[in-house]
Design an enzyme around this catalytic site. Structure first.
Site: not given
Length: 332
Positions: A160, A234, A328
Site C-alpha cells: 500500500r 479500507s 490508509e
C-alpha cells in the site's frame, strides 16, 4: 482555465465530507498543467491533484487549488503493453483489458478510483497487486516542470505504498501496463478459493473473466456501496510486524497470523472486530457492520469529526493489543 472559488468538495469525495477549496479547476490536457501551477505560484497557493476522491479524507478547508484529473485515453503499444491516461476509471480499464484479451488484472476488479491513483497506493486485492503489472509510469514534475518516466523498479513499490507517497511533486500522467495474452488465473486468495468451491466451479477451466466476476461479486457482498454509505473502502491498513517481535503484542489466541519471510501479517479487520468496534457508531460516523475495515460517514459529519472517531478506535486497539493501526487513505 476556468477557476471556481470557494468550491465545495462534497461531490468530489466518496466520504461526502463538505469541506471547501479556495479554488477548483479541471485538467483535460497535460499541456494545461504549467499554466495552473503558474497561477498557484502567483497566488501563493498549494495544489492538489484529485482523481475520483475515493481514497481521500478532507479534514479542513483547502487553501489552494484542487485540480480534477480528467486526462483520458489508451494507447496499445503491442499485444501485451498498453499505456493508459491517469484520469481513466480503474475498473473500466480492467473490464476493457479483459474484453481485449489482456489478462492479469482481473483480481483487481471493482476497486474504485482512477488509473493514476492505482500505483500511488499500490492497490491490491485477492492475492494480487497492481505493481506486478506496471512497466513504467510517466509523470510531470511540478517542481522542475519536466516530464519524468519511472520504470517499475524505481517506484519503490511495497504494501500500500510507493515512491509517489513521498515525492508529492510527481503527478502521474499515464501508466504503462504489461498484461498477458495467455490466461493464467490466480485464485489462491482464501475468500476467492472459498467462493469457487461453494459454486462447485472447476478450478482448471476458470477464465480471467470468471475470476473478475467472482471478485466483483465478493466485493459487493462484503463492502458497503459508497454511494449509499459514504466510505473509502479500507480505512485502515493491514498490520505487519517482525516475526521476532510477536511477543511484544497482546493477541487473542485465535488471531489469524500469516507469515511471509521475516514478517507476520495480521488482518486489521480481525483486530478491530475483536476489540468490539464492528458496527459501532459515535454520532454520525461509525464502522460498517458488513466489514470492520470500512469507516462510514452516515450523517455527513465533518472531516474533523470523522478523524476523531478513527483516532478513538486506533487508541482503543493500541491499548488492548499494543498494535497501532495505520490510516490508509490520504488526509488533506
Amino acid at each position: 482555465m476556468n477557476y471556481k472559488q470557494n468550491f465545495s468538495l462534497l461531490d468530489l469525495n466518496s466520504l461526502k465530507i463538505d469541506e471547501k477549496a479556495a479554488y477548483y479547476c479541471e485538467l483535460n490536457d497535460q499541456e494545461e498543467i504549467q499554466g495552473i501551477l503558474e497561477f498557484a505560484k502567483q497566488e501563493n497557493l498549494a495544489t492538489f491533484f484529485l482523481g475520483e476522491g475515493t481514497n481521500i479524507v478532507p479534514t479542513k478547508p483547502f487553501d489552494g487549488v484542487i485540480i480534477k484529473n480528467l486526462l483520458k485515453g489508451k494507447k496499445i503499444i503491442d499485444e501485451n503493453t498498453t499505456e493508459v491516461a491517469s484520469g481513466e476509471n480503474w475498473n473500466d480499464f480492467v473490464a476493457w483489458s479483459l474484453s481485449n484479451n489482456k489478462f492479469g488484472l482481473e483480481n483487481l476488479g471493482l476497486i474504485p478510483g482512477t488509473v493514476g491513483a492505482a500505483p500511488v497506493q499500490n492497490i491490491g486485492a485477492y492475492g494480487s497487486e497492481v505493481s506486478n503489472f506496471i512497466k513504467e509510469i510517466k509523470t510531470f514534475n511540478t517542481f522542475s516542470g519536466k516530464i519524468e518516466t519511472l520504470m517499475a523498479k524505481d517506484c519503490n513499490f511495497d504494501y500500500r505504498t510507493s515512491i509517489f507517497k513521498h515525492r508529492k511533486e510527481l503527478f502521474i500522467l499515464s501508466v504503462t501496463f504489461k498484461t498477458m495474452s495467455v490466461p493464467k488465473t490466480n485464485i489462491t486468495y482464501q475468500s476467492l478459493l472459498k467462493s469457487v468451491d461453494q459454486k462447485n466451479l472447476s478450478k482448471e477451466s476458470l477464465s480471467p473473466l470468471d475470476v473478475y466476476d467472482l471478485v466483483c461479486e465478493i466485493r459487493n457482498s462484503v463492502l458497503p456501496d459508497y454511494i449509499s454509505y459514504p466510505n473509502v473502502g479500507s480505512f485502515f491498513k493491514n498490520t505487519y510486524i517482525m516475526k521476532d517481535k510477536l511477543d511484544e503484542y497482546t493477541l487473542n489466541p485465535k488471531t489469524p497470523l500469516f507469515t511471509k519471510d521475516n514478517y507476520i501479517k495480521i488482518p486489521s479487520a480481525y483486530l478491530i472486530e475483536s476489540c468490539g468496534w464492528k458496527g459501532k457508531r459515535m454520532g454520525g460516523v461509525g464502522i460498517s457492520d458488513k466489514h470492520s475495515l470500512v469507516l462510514v460517514n452516515y450523517e455527513q459529519v465533518s472531516g474533523d469529526e470523522l478523524l476523531s472517531f478513527a483516532n478513538h478506535l486506533i487508541d482503543d486497539v493500541q491499548r488492548k493489543t499494543n498494535i497501532t493501526l495505520e490510516i490508509e487513505p490520504t488526509l488533506i
